[in-house]
Design a protein around this motif. Structure first.
Motif, short mmCIF file in Angstrom:
data_model
loop_
_atom_site.label_atom_id
_atom_site.label_comp_id
_atom_site.label_asym_id
_atom_site.label_seq_id
_atom_site.Cartn_x
_atom_site.Cartn_y
_atom_site.Cartn_z
N ILE A 239 0.83 -1.24 -0.03
CA ILE A 239 -0.10 -0.15 0.14
C ILE A 239 1.00 1.23 -0.11
O ILE A 239 1.88 1.38 0.61
N THR A 240 0.40 2.34 -0.70
CA THR A 240 1.29 3.44 -0.87
C THR A 240 0.30 4.54 -0.73
O THR A 240 -0.92 4.61 -1.36
N THR A 241 0.56 5.80 -0.23
CA THR A 241 -0.21 6.76 -0.20
C THR A 241 0.21 8.02 -0.94
O THR A 241 0.02 9.23 -0.76
N ASP A 242 1.40 7.85 -1.99
CA ASP A 242 1.65 8.81 -2.78
C ASP A 242 0.78 9.06 -3.93
O ASP A 242 -0.51 8.77 -3.91
N ILE A 243 1.20 9.47 -5.29
CA ILE A 243 0.36 10.07 -5.89
C ILE A 243 -0.60 8.87 -6.83
O ILE A 243 -1.37 9.06 -7.59
N ARG A 244 0.04 7.57 -6.58
CA ARG A 244 -0.48 6.40 -7.10
C ARG A 244 -1.99 6.14 -6.39
O ARG A 244 -2.53 5.09 -6.79
N CYS A 245 -1.95 6.58 -5.29
CA CYS A 245 -3.21 6.27 -4.36
C CYS A 245 -4.20 7.60 -4.71
O CYS A 245 -4.05 8.65 -4.31
N HIS A 246 -5.38 6.98 -5.26
CA HIS A 246 -6.37 8.18 -5.67
C HIS A 246 -7.55 8.23 -4.74
O HIS A 246 -8.39 9.24 -4.84
N HIS A 247 -7.80 7.24 -3.77
CA HIS A 247 -8.83 6.92 -2.93
C HIS A 247 -8.67 6.37 -1.95
O HIS A 247 -8.05 5.11 -1.70
N ILE A 248 -9.33 6.90 -0.45
CA ILE A 248 -9.08 6.12 0.80
C ILE A 248 -10.38 6.28 1.32
O ILE A 248 -10.89 6.95 1.49
N THR A 249 -10.93 4.98 1.69
CA THR A 249 -12.40 4.84 2.45
C THR A 249 -12.29 3.90 3.58
O THR A 249 -11.65 2.89 3.32
N ASN A 250 -13.31 3.81 4.48
CA ASN A 250 -13.36 2.86 5.41
C ASN A 250 -14.91 2.17 5.26
O ASN A 250 -15.25 1.40 5.96
N LEU A 251 -15.44 2.41 4.03
CA LEU A 251 -16.69 2.04 3.82
C LEU A 251 -16.22 0.38 3.41
O LEU A 251 -15.47 0.01 2.58
N PRO A 252 -16.86 -0.82 4.10
CA PRO A 252 -16.75 -1.92 3.86
C PRO A 252 -17.57 -2.67 2.70
O PRO A 252 -18.47 -1.53 2.08
N SER A 265 -9.94 11.51 -1.47
CA SER A 265 -9.75 11.23 -2.70
C SER A 265 -8.35 12.28 -3.06
O SER A 265 -8.61 13.33 -2.86
N HIS A 266 -7.88 12.04 -4.05
CA HIS A 266 -6.63 12.81 -4.73
C HIS A 266 -6.90 12.87 -6.36
O HIS A 266 -6.61 11.60 -6.92
N PHE A 267 -7.33 13.87 -6.95
CA PHE A 267 -7.57 13.77 -8.29
C PHE A 267 -6.36 14.48 -8.95
O PHE A 267 -6.34 15.76 -8.83
N THR A 268 -5.44 13.82 -9.48
CA THR A 268 -4.27 14.52 -9.87
C THR A 268 -4.31 15.69 -10.88
O THR A 268 -5.09 15.83 -11.81
N ASP A 269 -3.64 16.67 -10.69
CA ASP A 269 -3.47 18.07 -11.16
C ASP A 269 -4.96 18.83 -11.10
O ASP A 269 -5.34 19.65 -11.82
N LEU A 270 -5.79 18.21 -10.32
CA LEU A 270 -6.99 18.86 -10.06
C LEU A 270 -7.10 19.52 -8.68
O LEU A 270 -6.97 20.54 -8.34
#
Length: 389
Positions: A239-252, A265-270
């Motif tokens: 698991i990574t949290t760099d720019i290759r990680c676009h979303h994190i959630t705790n929803l099962p 969420s991370h939307f690159t360049d936005l």
């Protein structure tokens, strides 16, 4: 100057609210728009079908309305707005691009449909139908996107009907931006300049149990640490949290809402977006921010009693504005205006006596950002020096 700035802020906030809330004193339009979905819930990446039920509520007159037809370029007649599910604020999360960008050369047209008294028609609209997104054969029903992937969660969605700017609409509407405007008695319907709005429709999107999901043509590999789920753009072993990680959630899996829900969420360049909630789903903190200083684009923060303590946004002129509040009084504690690059901020601190009466204002300047050159482009970066001196 200070009073003028505050008036501008209040005017902008008022405009923002009026643009996104159904206004009670709008001029009456007998043609209404009701939005619904074809299913109770969907899974991430699944094609979503909305139905727009258009009704002529007049009991005597036949009335015209514009509906999509073969138009392939220009302004969309209908576009989607997605709001947060919270009840303690009306927060517009995503809005659709208003221009068509289909891969065709024929401009096409919209169509006038005449509705008899109390007659209804239903117009379909598809979201996440990426295979047909550019296809003119769908007559633009599938040419809808909120600009970013719609991850699992609950949203309040409504459509805007926007005929102003489409030449055919000039034949059937008198447009106005002020409800006090006197319109000509020419048989045309009254229509707000920025269009009409539907009801709010609840959209529930569940998380898949799959380890790979595809949303609007974007493939995500899902990894978990046993508590959080990470959506990665590459199939990594760790698991990574760099720019290759676009979303994190705790929803099962198979859920769209839980207590103490977390969303990032991370939307690159936005931009990046973070949501922390109360157990009932209301907003505790919402942040929309960029990778560069000043980072904030929009912020709402609330205390345990759901009283607003912080508010930030980027203004239309690209400056940045933030304000913090004393609670439970609701008085302003500190107010800040920053330049477009964040290199100069004017800060006003409001000082009150024990009775809550304003005693004085303390004005200062800060320099939270410095300009650096990265890859030949000037960017703002957070300063690491102590600016308080």
């Amino acid at each position: 100057m200070e009073q003028s700035n505050m008036k501008n802020i209040l005017a902008f906030i008022s405009f923002f609210l009026l643009a996104n809330i159904a206004i009670a004193d709008l001029k009456y339009n007998p043609v209404s728009f009701i939005l619904s979905t074809d299913k109770e819930s969907y899974y991430e990446g699944e094609k979503i079908t909305f139905y727009i039920t258009i009704t002529n509520n007049d009991k005597e007159r036949t009335l015209p309305v514009l509906i999509p037809h073969t138009q392939n370029i220009g302004q969309k007649l209908f576009y989607l707005n997605a709001y947060d599910k919270a009840n303690n604020t009306m927060l517009l999360r995503y809005t659709e691009e208003r221009m068509l960008k289909m891969m065709v050369h024929d401009t096409g047209t919209v169509q006038i449909r005449y509705l008899k008294p109390l007659e209804q028609i239903v117009v379909p609209l598809h979201l996440n139908d990426f295979e047909n997104y550019y296809s003119y054969q769908t007559q633009n029903a599938s040419h809808h996107s909120l600009g970013v992937p719609l991850f699992a969660g609950v949203y309040k969605v409504r459509i805007a009907y926007s005929p102003n700017g489409i030449s055919l609409g000039d034949n059937i509407y008198n447009y106005y931006n002020d409800t006090n405007t006197e319109l000509p008695n020419n048989g045309k319907q009254a229509m707000p300049g920025d269009g009409d709005l539907s009801n709010f429709c609840t959209l529930k999107i569940k998380r898949r149990a799959d380890t790979i999901v595809n949303i609007e043509g974007n493939k995500y590999y899902i990894k978990t640490d046993g508590y959080l789920f990470f959506y990665l753009s590459q199939n990594l072993t760790q698991i990574t949290t760099d720019i290759r990680c676009h979303h994190i959630t705790n929803l099962p899996p198979d859920s769209c809402s839980i207590k103490s829900e977390y969303f990032y969420s991370h939307f690159t360049d936005l931009y990046a977006e973070g949501v922390i909630r109360f157990d009932d789903g209301d907003i505790r903190e919402y942040r929309k921010f960029s990778d560069w200083c000043p980072s904030y684009l929009y912020t709402e923060r609330y205390n345990e009693l759901k009283q607003k303590t912080h508010y930030e946004l980027q203004l239309p002129d690209k400056r940045f504005y933030s304000v913090s509040y004393n609670q439970p009084s609701g008085t302003i504690h500190q107010e800040t205006y920053c330049s477009t690059d964040g290199t100069l901020c004017n800060v006003t601190t409001y000082v009150y006596n024990k009775k809550g009466e304003l005693v004085r204002k303390e004005v200062s300047q800060t320099e939270p950002c410095s300009v650096v050159e990265i890859d030949g482009k000037k960017r703002s970066a957070k300063r690491v020096v102590n600016l308080r001196g």
